[in-house]
Design a protein around this motif. Structure first.
Motif, PDB file in Angstrom:
ATOM      1  N   ASP B  34       0.973  -1.203   0.029  1.00 45.52           N
ATOM      2  CA  ASP B  34       0.063   0.032   0.083  1.00 45.52           C
ATOM      3  C   ASP B  34       1.052   1.246  -0.017  1.00 45.52           C
ATOM      4  O   ASP B  34       1.939   1.125   0.491  1.00 45.52           O
ATOM      5  CB  ASP B  34      -0.846   0.058   1.160  1.00 45.52           C
ATOM      6  N   GLY B  35       0.491   2.376  -0.637  1.00 49.16           N
ATOM      7  CA  GLY B  35       1.089   3.718  -0.544  1.00 49.16           C
ATOM      8  C   GLY B  35       1.555   4.232   0.552  1.00 49.16           C
ATOM      9  O   GLY B  35       2.480   4.705   0.992  1.00 49.16           O
ATOM     10  N   THR B  63       3.669  -3.273  -7.339  1.00 49.38           N
ATOM     11  CA  THR B  63       2.582  -2.446  -7.405  1.00 49.38           C
ATOM     12  C   THR B  63       2.009  -2.033  -6.043  1.00 49.38           C
ATOM     13  O   THR B  63       2.576  -2.391  -4.844  1.00 49.38           O
ATOM     14  CB  THR B  63       1.382  -3.139  -8.153  1.00 49.38           C
ATOM     15  N   LEU B  66      -4.593   0.878  -5.017  1.00 50.42           N
ATOM     16  CA  LEU B  66      -5.271   2.465  -5.302  1.00 50.42           C
ATOM     17  C   LEU B  66      -6.032   2.808  -4.189  1.00 50.42           C
ATOM     18  O   LEU B  66      -6.891   1.880  -3.585  1.00 50.42           O
ATOM     19  CB  LEU B  66      -6.446   2.427  -6.625  1.00 50.42           C
ATOM     20  N   ASP B  87       0.499   9.208  -2.326  1.00 54.37           N
ATOM     21  CA  ASP B  87       0.720   7.658  -2.896  1.00 54.37           C
ATOM     22  C   ASP B  87       1.837   7.466  -4.004  1.00 54.37           C
ATOM     23  O   ASP B  87       2.734   6.875  -3.989  1.00 54.37           O
ATOM     24  CB  ASP B  87      -0.198   6.568  -2.921  1.00 54.37           C
ATOM     25  N   ALA B  88       1.077   8.228  -5.093  1.00 49.34           N
ATOM     26  CA  ALA B  88       1.889   8.101  -6.342  1.00 49.34           C
ATOM     27  C   ALA B  88       3.378   8.872  -6.296  1.00 49.34           C
ATOM     28  O   ALA B  88       4.124   8.326  -6.924  1.00 49.34           O
ATOM     29  CB  ALA B  88       0.961   8.912  -7.184  1.00 49.34           C
ATOM     30  N   ALA B  91       5.410   6.443  -4.572  1.00 47.77           N
ATOM     31  CA  ALA B  91       5.731   5.148  -5.296  1.00 47.77           C
ATOM     32  C   ALA B  91       6.576   5.032  -6.414  1.00 47.77           C
ATOM     33  O   ALA B  91       7.667   4.623  -6.575  1.00 47.77           O
ATOM     34  CB  ALA B  91       4.490   4.579  -5.558  1.00 47.77           C
ATOM     35  N   CYS B  99       0.028   0.618 -10.257  1.00 51.87           N
ATOM     36  CA  CYS B  99      -0.761   1.164  -9.340  1.00 51.87           C
ATOM     37  C   CYS B  99      -2.214   0.116  -9.583  1.00 51.87           C
ATOM     38  O   CYS B  99      -2.558  -0.053 -10.647  1.00 51.87           O
ATOM     39  CB  CYS B  99      -1.382   2.396  -8.937  1.00 51.87           C
ATOM     40  N   LEU B 129      -2.223   9.328 -11.913  1.00 49.57           N
ATOM     41  CA  LEU B 129      -1.121   8.244 -11.969  1.00 49.57           C
ATOM     42  C   LEU B 129      -0.522   8.504 -13.133  1.00 49.57           C
ATOM     43  O   LEU B 129       0.851   8.390 -13.093  1.00 49.57           O
ATOM     44  CB  LEU B 129      -1.759   6.930 -11.855  1.00 49.57           C
ATOM     45  N   LEU B 136      -2.123   2.111 -14.449  1.00 56.83           N
ATOM     46  CA  LEU B 136      -3.233   1.619 -13.262  1.00 56.83           C
ATOM     47  C   LEU B 136      -3.979   0.223 -13.939  1.00 56.83           C
ATOM     48  O   LEU B 136      -4.240   0.085 -15.080  1.00 56.83           O
ATOM     49  CB  LEU B 136      -4.469   2.537 -13.466  1.00 56.83           C
TER      50      LEU B 136
END
Lengths: 282, 282, 282, 282
Positions: B34-35, B63, B66, B87-88, B91, B99, B129, B136
């Motif tokens: 998870d982010g 990954t 989301l 998150d993006a 990551a 994602c 994203l 995605l």
């Protein structure tokens, strides 16, 4: 707002040129028509004379129907693209910047998948239309009996249609607002005034029989003013948000009406005059 | 193809750094995460040390999930956008460009309208994203019991998901292909080899119990190699179309498994080795 | 990779059917052609026989040229849309999924505004092509003399063209990579291998005279293998990233070459064989 | 139309709350502000009190400036996305649905490539803003001296900006129309009335010194009514097409003006009153 006619419920209006003459004779200002008729007229008398003919009769093309079959197989969809381009070229050459299609409220397909397909297909149509400067108007269809005519419920409210339009995501896509469908889905004056005028591509008026709303049939419409829909309120709401485009009648009936076309036009012209006056529209 | 792990079915893997160490110890090469865990790690030890830590352990981030709630109200959706961006950013700073989210096969909403909403919302997510160079991946979810868990059927097949992806219309959206969901929806070797490799964003493997397919439960999965799914064929199909990305196990179970995390990892490592060898993957 | 031919530099290859026969005779496998020739062939012998003819000769349609005039007035652009649809329909019916156009490296328009117009227009073309499952390949054009042929510099590098493609923003748009333009813009082996194979829609090979790069003329090309371009390295780079599509020669020359068409084809066939062997392509 | 203020040319207006109080005191109804000030205010007194404060003072947020650096490196651009989301969230929570940025008329980059980059980057910004229901307004910048300030001419006319907006292709992107830039690019009453009102996101007024248009400097503006621009005609044109949004002054000057802030506000309030009356705006 321009007073408009579709062929529906008028009996035999003859070919396009005859229809334009009748439209003009009864002081209507716009027509809903199919692209093929436009192409035929241009190929028959030439573009310049066709433009002149519309101008001489003070009649505009309010909208043409989307000829692409976007509700069935991919193959049929793709086959229709060429005709769409021909329609769009003809319509745009004649000054028309609006194309419309209706959404059936149920479907034999999986509803979610069909929404995905319809979104992509109507996006393609909108993009092609957009290259000619033409908008695409989506008409939600309200009568309750159609919601179960096919296997799975699809969409029928204005709000759902706006979500559909957002999913399509093209700036030239908006609503065809039909008084009959507003009536059968409970869209009221206040709902309409919440719209931004540029969300509206085209407007239809019709009237409904005095039966319970659940029993109102799609092809059992009355002429404007003959039924129970508050068309004055409908038009006032459109006026309030600044709508100045065409308002076309589309009186779908189960049988051909017994009156003559000219009698029906005269009746309709009087109804429009009364409604416009009551709604304070010049 | 990279051997990947998600936390599912592994018991307590500790915090992210511990999870990375375990991943590395058993020669896995990628993790699903998870982010928030990524953001926490960066804020705890700094970006440069975090990058170094992953590199030192030869582990990539396959990954991140989301975090946006795209399945409920508009308000909840919008509230989640900020976290998505955080998150993006995290990551992407750590070299992850994928994602993923899953699609529940039924919904309490009108299915067609929900597809319209989901299309628009996931498009927004994909666009955000995309600005970070992240793809995605959409995971179709096959188990039959979930198709009637909520009021209306939504979508669950690969073909429907590809139509959904087309409706979204962004070039960075593709499939998360999960062997469990392929099994429960009848996606075979041949179906998989028809995909273009760039339609695949991520891959999951799991195994299924020997019960009728209609009775396979989503949260009753087995470790790869312990069940009836032809995972060798699955991997061969992916190899045939040139897939070289991560293949993560995601063993959702009803109870915490009795074995220790390390024992489970050892078992899984051996299963992966056997499967990869049988599929001819180096 | 498929060995492909365009008509350029081959003298008189006759009509399309004759060209296909010649292509086949010299073991080429694909042709670059204009949409009008495809339409003419279909209207002359029918779609089924046309498909059979290509199949019998083991020749594919590598790509057809974008017929829309996107570099001039809006009026001309719109006029071309109908032909684009006709071309796309014919090409797709014959199994071709690629359409290509070239970018002139200078323009008489304001360069920024022209980029905005070109972005919107090529997006429209890509959308229309996309509805037929066809990709659009953009060819950057390198020769230095063309950079000042019109008033303002436009774009000519691969990197700029990738930015252009991103601006267009449609998933079916990619590069036409031409060895001549790579040579004249300094795109090397390493640059090419950084591409993702799905960014490439089509490939051209040509050779260049041994003059300073700044003096290489666009219409003064040599047959593959006769000049100074490292075509083996070029093909190896494409092989490395997994390109398996057509590689067409396009030998633009100032005068019609003195050799007969068949002699030129034989020479080219030998050159291709030598190059493919050297590059390790089967 | 709402009477609006930006901070430019007003001297020290204090913090945001002070600026709102001053705005209110002189009967202005809207402000142009940066997102950071909004975030700071919310974090200082809470969202509900912030909303109440604006409401109590009868002041709206007309627009906030786009904080993303879209004119430089890709790295800087991506770094700014997080702040954009934070800005958008704060602005939208406070009822603002407009974000604006200006286009410099020359650039050190290759103009065509920069247009491609700017198109893609502003599309990303528009998409993010759109998810919060916010429009993006692009301001063309007219003063002649800026057209050669950087190496290559970019764009500066309204028509070019509309082409730019079309290239971006998102429905929530429109114009910021500034009277100063209309004046310096020759946009007249008639040009403005050709716009559809929904193409306008925001409006600025300023006045210009009585020097040849080619010598008008960007940072040498006068208060509305003190110069040579036909602001009455400008406002009448906006009224004619139905514009009812904010009209903010933005008086960029070379030195801080000698008058006190309150004196400047009083002067401006009188100028607005005079202009609005003359233009027939209530």
């Amino acid at each position: 707002m321009l007073k408009g006619l579709s062929k529906a419920g008028l009996g035999d209006v003859g070919d396009l040129m005859n229809f334009v003459q009748l439209t003009s004779k009864y002081k209507f200002e716009a027509i809903d028509i199919d692209g093929s008729s436009l192409i035929e007229m241009i190929s028959s008398i030439g573009l310049e004379r066709a433009k002149q003919f519309f101008q001489d009769h003070n009649v505009q093309i309010a909208t043409f129907g989307l000829s692409v079959e976007w509700r069935k197989s991919e193959e049929e969809f793709i086959k229709g693209i060429k005709q769409l381009v021909l329609d769009a070229e003809a319509a745009s050459a004649l000054g028309c910047n609006s194309c419309t299609t209706y959404i059936l409220p149920s479907t034999d397909y999986n509803a979610a998948q069909f929404m995905a397909l319809a979104t992509r297909r109507l996006r393609t149509c909108a993009q092609i239309l957009g290259s000619y400067g033409i908008k695409l108007g989506l008409e939600f269809v309200g009568p309750h009996h159609l919601r179960t005519m096919w296997e799975n419920p699809f969409i029928w409210t204005m709000e759902q249609t706006l979500d559909f339009i957002d999913a399509i995501g093209e700036k030239n896509v908006g609503l065809l607002v039909d008084a009959y469908h507003c009536y059968t889905t409970g869209v009221n004056y206040k709902d309409l005034t919440k719209l931004d005028v540029n969300q509206i591509v085209h407007v239809h008026i019709n009237d409904a029989k005095a039966v319970p709303i659940e029993e109102v049939l799609d092809n059992d419409r009355l002429y404007p003013g003959e039924g129970v829909i508050d068309l004055v309120g409908f038009l006032q709401a459109l006026k309030e948000i600044g709508y100045v485009g065409p308002v076309s009648q589309e009186v779908l009936t189960q049988q051909v009406l017994p009156e003559s076309t000219e009698l029906l036009l005269e009746k309709s012209a009087q109804a429009y005059a009364t409604l416009y006056r009551a709604a304070g529209i010049e």
